[in-house]
Enzyme design. Structure first.
Site, PDB file in Angstrom:
ATOM      1  N   LYS A 192      34.670  43.009  23.304  1.00 57.66           N
ATOM      2  CA  LYS A 192      34.593  44.407  22.873  1.00 57.66           C
ATOM      3  C   LYS A 192      35.910  45.076  23.246  1.00 57.66           C
ATOM      4  O   LYS A 192      36.159  45.390  24.397  1.00 57.66           O
ATOM      5  CB  LYS A 192      33.415  45.145  23.535  1.00 57.66           C
ATOM      6  CG  LYS A 192      32.976  46.298  22.693  1.00 57.66           C
ATOM      7  CD  LYS A 192      32.850  47.659  23.325  1.00 57.66           C
ATOM      8  CE  LYS A 192      33.761  48.194  24.306  1.00 57.66           C
ATOM      9  NZ  LYS A 192      34.892  48.966  23.731  1.00 57.66           N
ATOM     10  N   GLU A 395      44.908  58.441  39.554  1.00 60.35           N
ATOM     11  CA  GLU A 395      45.650  57.761  38.493  1.00 60.35           C
ATOM     12  C   GLU A 395      45.893  58.739  37.342  1.00 60.35           C
ATOM     13  O   GLU A 395      44.951  59.189  36.703  1.00 60.35           O
ATOM     14  CB  GLU A 395      44.806  56.574  38.016  1.00 60.35           C
ATOM     15  CG  GLU A 395      45.583  55.581  37.227  1.00 60.35           C
ATOM     16  CD  GLU A 395      44.726  54.384  36.800  1.00 60.35           C
ATOM     17  OE1 GLU A 395      43.527  54.564  36.546  1.00 60.35           O
ATOM     18  OE2 GLU A 395      45.278  53.278  36.704  1.00 60.35           O
TER      19      GLU A 395
HETATM   20  P1  NAD Z   1      38.068  52.759  30.258  1.00 60.28           P
HETATM   21  O1  NAD Z   1      37.408  52.445  31.545  1.00 60.28           O
HETATM   22  O2  NAD Z   1      37.900  54.110  29.689  1.00 60.28           O
HETATM   23  O3  NAD Z   1      37.609  51.730  29.122  1.00 60.28           O
HETATM   24  C1  NAD Z   1      37.758  50.342  29.295  1.00 60.28           C
HETATM   25  C2  NAD Z   1      36.798  49.626  28.369  1.00 60.28           C
HETATM   26  O4  NAD Z   1      35.462  49.843  28.829  1.00 60.28           O
HETATM   27  C3  NAD Z   1      36.833  50.111  26.928  1.00 60.28           C
HETATM   28  O5  NAD Z   1      36.707  48.999  26.071  1.00 60.28           O
HETATM   29  C4  NAD Z   1      35.613  51.011  26.843  1.00 60.28           C
HETATM   30  O6  NAD Z   1      35.100  51.162  25.557  1.00 60.28           O
HETATM   31  C5  NAD Z   1      34.648  50.268  27.727  1.00 60.28           C
HETATM   32  N1  NAD Z   1      33.528  51.048  28.274  1.00 60.28           N
HETATM   33  C6  NAD Z   1      33.441  52.391  28.425  1.00 60.28           C
HETATM   34  N2  NAD Z   1      32.269  52.714  29.003  1.00 60.28           N
HETATM   35  C7  NAD Z   1      31.593  51.545  29.206  1.00 60.28           C
HETATM   36  C8  NAD Z   1      30.330  51.220  29.779  1.00 60.28           C
HETATM   37  N3  NAD Z   1      29.520  52.151  30.258  1.00 60.28           N
HETATM   38  N4  NAD Z   1      29.988  49.917  29.856  1.00 60.28           N
HETATM   39  C9  NAD Z   1      30.822  48.941  29.407  1.00 60.28           C
HETATM   40  N5  NAD Z   1      32.021  49.205  28.842  1.00 60.28           N
HETATM   41  C10 NAD Z   1      32.409  50.493  28.754  1.00 60.28           C
HETATM   42  O7  NAD Z   1      39.620  52.409  30.468  1.00 60.28           O
HETATM   43  P2  NAD Z   1      40.825  52.710  29.487  1.00 60.28           P
HETATM   44  O8  NAD Z   1      41.088  54.169  29.472  1.00 60.28           O
HETATM   45  O9  NAD Z   1      40.652  51.996  28.204  1.00 60.28           O
HETATM   46  O10 NAD Z   1      42.012  51.935  30.254  1.00 60.28           O
HETATM   47  C11 NAD Z   1      42.763  52.527  31.260  1.00 60.28           C
HETATM   48  C12 NAD Z   1      42.265  52.104  32.616  1.00 60.28           C
HETATM   49  O11 NAD Z   1      42.287  50.679  32.722  1.00 60.28           O
HETATM   50  C13 NAD Z   1      43.145  52.598  33.724  1.00 60.28           C
HETATM   51  O12 NAD Z   1      42.342  53.027  34.788  1.00 60.28           O
HETATM   52  C14 NAD Z   1      43.949  51.379  34.112  1.00 60.28           C
HETATM   53  O13 NAD Z   1      44.443  51.386  35.434  1.00 60.28           O
HETATM   54  C15 NAD Z   1      42.959  50.303  33.913  1.00 60.28           C
HETATM   55  N6  NAD Z   1      43.641  49.020  33.740  1.00 60.28           N
HETATM   56  C16 NAD Z   1      43.555  48.093  34.738  1.00 60.28           C
HETATM   57  C17 NAD Z   1      44.253  46.909  34.630  1.00 60.28           C
HETATM   58  C18 NAD Z   1      44.177  45.845  35.692  1.00 60.28           C
HETATM   59  O14 NAD Z   1      44.584  44.733  35.428  1.00 60.28           O
HETATM   60  N7  NAD Z   1      43.669  46.140  36.863  1.00 60.28           N
HETATM   61  C19 NAD Z   1      45.027  46.664  33.493  1.00 60.28           C
HETATM   62  C20 NAD Z   1      45.082  47.648  32.494  1.00 60.28           C
HETATM   63  C21 NAD Z   1      44.383  48.825  32.624  1.00 60.28           C
END
Ligand code: NAD
Length: 492
Positions: A192, A395
């Site tokens: 997803k 962040e």
């Molecule tokens: P997000 O948490 O908003 O979304 C991530 C994913 O989770 C998306 O595909 C979203 O649709 C899905 N999602 C949302 N709610 C959900 C739920 N209740 N259950 C399951 N899936 C759900 O993150 P984002 O804004 O897309 O990405 C940015 C964040 O990701 C930042 O906090 C960044 O630091 C983090 N990130 C971490 C790494 C790492 O390797 N640690 C790498 C890249 C990004």
């Protein structure tokens, strides 16, 4: 496979076939059961590129069913590791053949400069399939000497259906860090992608199917939180590979725990870069600039907190202001662009809110940029911030750097370790003993000395604290998609 898409012309670039509101399930395009649609926006102009399905629980169920069937009855888990490895190496070749197309699609969808999409995103994503393709044949059990007479050994087996959930900032890389090791281990996958940036995931699944990946081995359901939550909770899913924010990750981890499912959680970060008095200043400043402007600051490992020995504080601030003001910001399609727009309006507004808190002296940037209707924000440097300021502790996920002075090594380490996160850190020093001493004391999953953001498919990364748990990349990344079975047979 049925070819059902009309080619969509992308802002004057070569035609790229995109699925109009369809999902990739069981080796073919399928209409979504959910009737909702999401516009996919070009962040450089604010215009709509295409629409995709806003998948729901029924779509996830169809994809998990296909993946479960491919796991239980299909050839993939039954192949030898070498054979699967050969497939992954072929997938890497297919990505290389479509490198330019995929790079342009990634750049269009995310707003990242085309030079980085080509070099970093495609380079690193392809490397995942090459690396895990090579590692697939190394999966093996061991014979064990036990007290009873007999033959005892272990088998390393796949887990089943993997639910892979990826974020918006590096769509191809952060799906590949899950899909490549999961497939190498013999699992099947439902992916997803993030709601804002789903395009390369769909195109890749189609290319992989064309390259001979058996039906149901890789399925893609577009959508948001509803689809993500349904995937995590589905009883037919046996492992979660998640990258995203700490807030979402907390909910995902709780849901995975309820189903007693193992999970790899790659979450947020607020990484520190330390510049000691004996650092090579030119190189350290270059790392500091790259560390916060790369990917327009939408980089989990961004070095967004700069800690500078007081003797260099004003010099470094001056150099940062100069560099931040002159870094080329603009149209991501231009080869000369280093900083593109933020990936969406909500991301831009979030950055604005943080800077508007007024928690630091603005040394550079601090404002939106009016370029072609896109979501641009000037690279911003904030000095004289208190350590408990929100902009230091939370962040921001945009091109915003905070700068703080320190006097002693102990103080620098304490400041670096003072957030709830622990993803990455860097230190700049010419003192060899200090380099190793401080690297050991920093609370982070990866530490760079006199460098920044050096990542490799062979080098594990992941977080501690609220940055998550588990590791991607390296043999550790493959282990995360395997389980051990013990077998015993008496010989007396
Ligand atoms: P997000 O948490 O908003 O979304 C991530 C994913 O989770 C998306 O595909 C979203 O649709 C899905 N999602 C949302 N709610 C959900 C739920 N209740 N259950 C399951 N899936 C759900 O993150 P984002 O804004 O897309 O990405 C940015 C964040 O990701 C930042 O906090 C960044 O630091 C983090 N990130 C971490 C790494 C790492 O390797 N640690 C790498 C890249 C990004």
């Amino acid at each position: 496979m049925t070819q059902i898409q009309e080619p969509v012309h992308l802002s004057g670039h070569s035609a790229v076939p995109l699925p109009p509101g369809r999902l990739f399930i069981d080796g073919d395009w399928r209409d979504a059961v959910a009737t909702g649609r999401r516009d996919v926006i070009d962040p450089a102009t604010g215009s709509v590129i295409t629409t995709v399905a806003d998948g729901g629980a029924a779509d996830i169920d169809a994809a998990v069913t296909a993946a479960g069937r491919a796991f239980d009855e299909g050839p993939w888990p039954r192949m030898s590791g070498r054979e699967r490895g050969d497939h992954l190496l072929k997938l890497a070749e297919v990505m290389k053949e479509h490198r330019e197309e995929l790079a342009r699609l990634e750049s269009l969808d995310t707003g990242k400069p085309i030079v980085f999409a080509r070099m970093v995103d495609l380079g690193d994503a392809i490397d995942q399939y090459t690396y895990y393709g090579s590692l697939a044949s190394t999966v093996q059990g061991a014979t064990r000497s036990i007290r009873r007479p007999g033959f005892a050994y272990t088998r390393r087996e796949p887990l089943g259906v993997v639910g892979a959930i990826s974020p918006f900032n590096f769509p191809l890389i952060l799906s590949s860090t899950k899909i490549a090791p999961a497939l190498a281990a013999g699992n099947t996958v439902v992916h997803k992608p993030a709601e804002d940036t789903p395009l390369t995931a769909l195109r890749l699944a189609e290319l992989f199917a064309e390259a001979g990946l058996p039906p149901g081995v890789l399925n893609v359901v577009t959508g948001g939180a509803e689809a993500g939550a349904a995937l995590v909770r589905h009883p037919g899913v046996h492992k979660i590979g998640f990258t995203g924010s700490t807030a979402t990750g907390t909910a995902v981890a709780a849901a995975a725990a309820e189903g007693v499912k193992p999970a790899t959680m790659e979450l947020g970060g607020k990484s520190a870069q330390l510049i000691f008095a004996d650092a090579e200043l030119g190189r350290a400043i270059e790392c500091a600039v790259n560390g916060f402007v790369f990917n327009t600051g939408q980089f989990c490992m961004g070095g967004t907190r700069l800690l500078v020995h007081r003797s260099h504080y004003e010099t470094v601030l001056g150099a940062l202001a100069e560099a931040a003001t002159h870094v080329p910001v603009g149209d991501p399609r231009q080869e000369s662009t280093i900083v593109g727009p933020l990936a969406g309006l909500r991301h831009l507004e979030n950055v604005e809110r943080y800077v508007a808190l007024g928690e630091g002296r603005v040394v550079a940037g601090g404002r939106r940029l009016d370029i072609g209707g896109g979501y641009y924000y000037a690279p911003t440097v904030l000095a004289d911030v208190a350590n408990d300021a929100r902009v230091v502790q939370e962040e921001v996920f945009g091109p915003v750097l905070t700068v703080q002075p320190f006097d002693t090594e102990d103080e620098a380490v304490a400041l670096a370790n003072s957030t709830r996160y622990g993803l990455a850190a860097a230190l700049h020093t010419n003192d060899l003993a200090r380099a190793h001493r401080v690297a050991a004391r920093l609370r982070a999953g990866i530490v760079w000395v006199n460098s920044y953001a050096v990542l490799d498919a062979a080098l594990p990364f992941g977080g501690v604290g609220h940055s998550g748990y588990g590791r991607e990349n390296g043999p550790e990344g493959l282990d995360a998609y395997l389980q051990t079975k013990s077998v015993y047979m008496p010989t007396d």
